[in-house]
Design an enzyme around this catalytic site. Structure first.
Site: not given
Length: 208
Positions: A12-13
């Site tokens: 996930a960013s």
């Protein structure tokens, strides 16, 4: 898949996003295809950066013929062309096969055939992987451009206030820093970024 191992990669960013979200669809896919995931590698890092310690740890332990399993190609790369070439070169040199749920041609790599078939599938999959990586990068750049445009417009209209501060989290981090807790311990306990802790630490050193 004979003795090949399958490694699930979850990314996930940001710290606020849940990298574990993709685990369920990957497990469902594995069950449908009749294999198990041997290990999981999870991190919260930008796909537009090569700063991905867990991805490189996965590639370090992987052997020729092993599978790198991702939900979507953009979980693996939103990199610019030069960084993507570096990452792809490493994947190829290790002999790791990338299988992504959004890349149907890659699913066939789970089932080995004769040498000619394997080489053909790998070549086709490599071309499709390149295309999806390029699309993922374009999508990233388009979103960044729209964000900049939105911020500039908000600034022009006097409405831009920046990202809101999580006051409760900052207060908790402040208390832990005052107790002498390390950055790593705070990150482990609250899942926040090192940059957030550094900002709070700065306010302790330079109170207004």
């Amino acid at each position: 898949m004979s003795s090949s191992r399958v490694y699930g990669y979850l990314r996930a960013s940001t710290d606020e996003q849940d990298a574990e979200r993709a685990k369920s669809p990957l497990l469902d896919f594995a069950a449908q295809q009749g294999f198990t995931v041997d290990a999981w590698f999870k991190e919260n890092e930008s796909g537009a950066s090569l700063k991905r310690p867990e991805l490189f740890r996965l590639l370090d332990v992987a052997r020729t013929g092993d599978i790198l399993l991702v939900e979507q190609v953009d979980r693996l790369s939103r990199l610019n062309s030069s960084d993507w070439e570096r990452l792809q070169g490493l994947i190829k040199s290790k002999g790791v096969r990338v299988v992504a749920l959004d890349l149907p041609t890659s699913h066939q790599l789970l089932h080995t055939g004769d040498e000619f078939t394997n080489r053909m599938l790998s070549a086709i999959n490599g071309m499709m992987l390149d295309m999806l990586a390029a699309i993922a990068r374009k999508d990233y750049e388009d979103r960044k451009r729209r964000q900049r445009q939105g911020i500039n417009k908000a600034k022009e209209n006097g409405r831009y206030k920046g990202r809101p501060v999580d006051e409760k989290l900052h207060a908790t981090i402040k208390e832990l820093l005052q107790e002498g807790k390390s950055y790593n311990k705070i990150i482990e306990r609250h899942g926040c970024s090192r940059a957030t802790i550094a900002r709070v630490a700065k306010t302790l050193r330079n109170p207004e």
